[in-house]
Design a protein around this motif. Structure first.
Motif, short mmCIF file in Angstrom:
data_model
loop_
_atom_site.label_atom_id
_atom_site.label_comp_id
_atom_site.label_asym_id
_atom_site.label_seq_id
_atom_site.Cartn_x
_atom_site.Cartn_y
_atom_site.Cartn_z
N VAL A 84 0.83 -1.38 0.00
CA VAL A 84 0.00 -0.04 -0.09
C VAL A 84 1.05 1.14 -0.19
CG1 VAL A 84 -1.79 1.32 1.15
CG2 VAL A 84 -1.73 -1.10 1.30
N ASP A 85 0.65 2.06 -1.16
CA ASP A 85 1.66 3.21 -1.02
C ASP A 85 0.86 4.29 -0.37
OD1 ASP A 85 3.07 5.33 -1.58
OD2 ASP A 85 3.25 5.04 -3.78
N LEU A 86 1.49 4.82 0.81
CA LEU A 86 0.81 5.79 1.52
C LEU A 86 1.44 7.25 1.58
CD1 LEU A 86 -1.93 5.41 2.71
CD2 LEU A 86 -0.98 5.34 4.89
N ASP A 87 2.50 7.31 0.63
CA ASP A 87 3.19 8.61 0.66
C ASP A 87 2.72 9.32 -0.46
OD1 ASP A 87 5.24 10.42 0.35
OD2 ASP A 87 6.95 9.13 0.13
N ILE A 88 2.65 10.51 -0.12
CA ILE A 88 1.92 11.58 -1.41
C ILE A 88 2.78 11.58 -2.53
CG2 ILE A 88 0.63 12.96 0.42
CD1 ILE A 88 2.98 14.95 0.41
N ASP B 40 -8.31 6.97 -12.55
CA ASP B 40 -8.07 5.78 -12.03
C ASP B 40 -8.28 5.96 -10.56
OD1 ASP B 40 -7.36 4.71 -14.56
OD2 ASP B 40 -5.32 4.69 -13.96
N ALA B 41 -8.88 4.73 -9.98
CA ALA B 41 -9.06 4.81 -8.50
C ALA B 41 -7.71 4.46 -7.80
CB ALA B 41 -10.00 3.76 -7.99
N SER B 42 -7.69 5.15 -6.74
CA SER B 42 -6.32 4.93 -5.94
C SER B 42 -6.69 4.73 -4.31
CB SER B 42 -5.26 5.86 -6.29
OG SER B 42 -5.76 7.15 -5.80
N VAL B 43 -5.45 4.69 -3.71
CA VAL B 43 -5.66 4.74 -2.27
C VAL B 43 -6.14 5.86 -1.76
CG1 VAL B 43 -4.36 4.91 0.06
CG2 VAL B 43 -3.80 3.02 -1.93
N ALA B 44 -6.03 7.09 -2.32
CA ALA B 44 -6.50 8.46 -1.94
C ALA B 44 -8.15 8.39 -2.06
CB ALA B 44 -6.10 9.55 -2.90
N SER C 289 -4.15 12.79 -5.81
CA SER C 289 -4.72 13.28 -4.95
C SER C 289 -4.67 12.96 -3.37
CB SER C 289 -6.42 13.03 -4.97
OG SER C 289 -6.57 11.62 -5.64
N LEU C 290 -3.56 12.08 -3.27
CA LEU C 290 -3.35 11.78 -1.84
C LEU C 290 -2.90 12.70 -0.96
CD1 LEU C 290 -3.64 9.11 -0.27
CD2 LEU C 290 -1.15 8.72 -0.81
N ALA C 291 -2.21 13.87 -1.71
CA ALA C 291 -1.81 14.93 -1.03
C ALA C 291 -2.89 15.70 -0.04
CB ALA C 291 -1.15 16.03 -1.88
N ALA C 292 -4.16 15.95 -0.69
CA ALA C 292 -5.11 16.27 -0.21
C ALA C 292 -5.74 15.53 0.96
CB ALA C 292 -6.23 16.69 -1.18
N ASP D 298 3.96 1.43 2.90
CA ASP D 298 5.14 2.42 2.72
C ASP D 298 4.56 3.98 3.17
OD1 ASP D 298 7.53 3.67 2.20
OD2 ASP D 298 7.01 4.00 0.03
N THR D 299 5.21 4.65 3.90
CA THR D 299 4.75 5.68 4.35
C THR D 299 5.51 7.01 4.06
OG1 THR D 299 5.91 5.59 6.70
CG2 THR D 299 4.03 4.79 6.47
N ALA D 300 4.79 8.40 4.62
CA ALA D 300 5.39 9.53 4.19
C ALA D 300 6.42 9.98 5.18
CB ALA D 300 4.38 10.57 3.82
N PRO D 301 7.46 10.58 4.71
CA PRO D 301 8.34 11.29 5.82
C PRO D 301 7.81 12.21 6.81
CG PRO D 301 8.91 12.33 3.76
CD PRO D 301 7.70 11.43 3.37
N TYR D 302 6.75 12.17 7.37
CA TYR D 302 6.13 13.28 8.22
C TYR D 302 5.14 12.43 9.04
CZ TYR D 302 2.74 14.23 4.85
OH TYR D 302 1.78 13.96 3.69
N LEU D 303 4.83 12.68 10.45
CA LEU D 303 3.88 12.25 11.18
C LEU D 303 2.53 12.80 11.08
CD1 LEU D 303 6.13 11.38 14.31
CD2 LEU D 303 5.08 9.51 12.64
N GLY D 304 1.88 12.78 9.81
CA GLY D 304 0.54 13.51 9.52
C GLY D 304 -0.23 12.53 9.77
N LEU D 305 -1.68 12.71 9.33
CA LEU D 305 -2.69 11.83 9.66
C LEU D 305 -2.41 10.55 8.66
CD1 LEU D 305 -6.04 13.83 10.12
CD2 LEU D 305 -5.27 12.00 11.55
N LEU D 306 -2.07 10.68 7.40
CA LEU D 306 -1.91 9.54 6.80
C LEU D 306 -1.03 8.52 7.37
CD1 LEU D 306 -1.34 10.71 3.25
CD2 LEU D 306 -3.19 9.37 3.73
N THR D 307 0.16 8.94 7.88
CA THR D 307 1.17 8.07 8.51
C THR D 307 0.51 7.65 10.01
OG1 THR D 307 2.85 9.37 7.66
CG2 THR D 307 3.48 7.95 9.34
N MET D 308 -0.28 8.48 10.62
CA MET D 308 -0.92 7.89 11.93
C MET D 308 -1.70 6.80 11.34
SD MET D 308 -0.23 9.38 14.54
CE MET D 308 0.35 10.62 15.41
N ASN D 309 -2.71 6.84 10.42
CA ASN D 309 -3.47 5.90 10.10
C ASN D 309 -2.62 4.62 9.77
OD1 ASN D 309 -6.70 6.28 9.19
ND2 ASN D 309 -5.67 8.26 9.45
N ALA D 310 -1.64 4.73 9.10
CA ALA D 310 -0.62 3.57 8.96
C ALA D 310 -0.22 2.84 10.24
CB ALA D 310 0.50 3.88 8.03
#
Ligand code: ADP
Ligand code: MG
Length: 268
Positions: free
Chosen positions: A35-39, A55-59, A88-91, A123-135
């Protein structure tokens, strides 16, 4: 079994590890979902998957609370599937702020797919935002890559404190399966220093074999290949990630044995 590759520092080898660990597990016959969870969508790009408009994505899954199962893509590696990031994952990080039980959205989106694959790697993003929290909240175990090219101590302290907060507040395990030394170069003094400090602090929590510095890890993503497709079976990168796959499987088996013993004890 959900494994999350995380460290709030960028450039430490998270994506490289998520991609090649997933591929390594898949090559051993396990059905794996990455699962790609990095914006930035680096894992998606390095597997050569394109997300076109529409195309549908994780976002979309996260914003519409749709099951991740619906956006799986096949990859060039048999048994390895990808849930791509999408632009759109960034948003989504912001949109999640207003969701119900906002740290558990991903957990809900993974519900049906967990039954269908053996391992999910995030795979997660390099900051502790809500996406990473969810991961972090959705995962059974964490793998924390630590780069041996500079002293990572301050950042790691912050990271482990965050894990502790999640454990107590969300009541989820957030268990560190292991810290992984990356960009390891035995000839460099900094590598020896980082290793000494980390082994003193985390002891056996550090994976026995590091991932050595290897320019092929830099080159393979631009060729849209995992290290297994890019190097021969005796290549340095393949050898290192094979060792990691073996150790991850051993550690997971050891944790499972302890848990079974604890259950038996509780029932007795
Ligand atoms: N063992 C390694 N040796 C040399 N370069 C590496 C190694 N692992 C990763 N890299 C490279 O370092 C950069 C950062 O790695 P990446 O996995 O993208 O880190 P992160 O996901 O933590 O930001 C990338 O260019 C990657 O190709
Ligand atoms: Mg990355």
């Amino acid at each position: 079994m959900i494994l999350c590759v995380a460290n709030q520092k960028g450039g430490v080898g998270k994506t490289t590890t998520a991609v090649n660990l997933s591929a390594g597990l898949a090559r051993r016959g396990h059905k794996v979902l990455l699962v790609d969870l990095d914006i930035q969508g680096s894992a998606t790009a390095s597997l050569g998957i394109q997300v076109k408009e529409g195309d549908a994505s994780v976002a979309e899954c996260l914003t519409a609370e749709r099951q991740i199962e619906h956006v799986l893509r096949e990859t060039a590696t048999p048994n390895l599937f990808l849930a791509p990031a999408g632009e759109s994952l960034a948003a989504v990080d912001l949109q999640l702020a207003s969701a119900m039980a906002r740290e558990e959205v991903l957990t809900r989106c993974l519900e049906t797919v967990t039954e269908k694959v053996d391992y999910i790697v995030i795979d997660t993003a390099p900051y502790l935002g809500l996406l990473t929290m969810n991961a972090l909240v959705s995962s059974d175990h964490l793998i924390v890559p630590v780069c041996c090219e500079y002293l990572p101590i301050l950042g790691l302290k912050l990271f482990t404190e965050t894990l502790e907060r999640i454990r107590t507040r969300m009541r989820v395990p957030c268990h560190v399966l292991g810290y992984l030394l990356t960009m390891y170069d035995r000839r460099e003094r900094i590598t020896a220093e980082v290793e000494a400090i980390l082994r003193r602090k985390f002891g056996a929590e550090i994976f026995e074999h590091p991932i050595r510095v290897n320019t092929r890890h830099k080159a393979s993503p631009s060729h849209r290949k995992t290290i297994y497709e890019f190097e021969s079976s005796r290549g340095k990168g393949v050898v290192d990630y094979e060792r990691l796959v073996t150790e991850v499987l051993q550690r997971l088996a050891a944790v499972a044995t302890v848990e079974t013993a604890a259950d038996t004890f509780a029932q007795a």
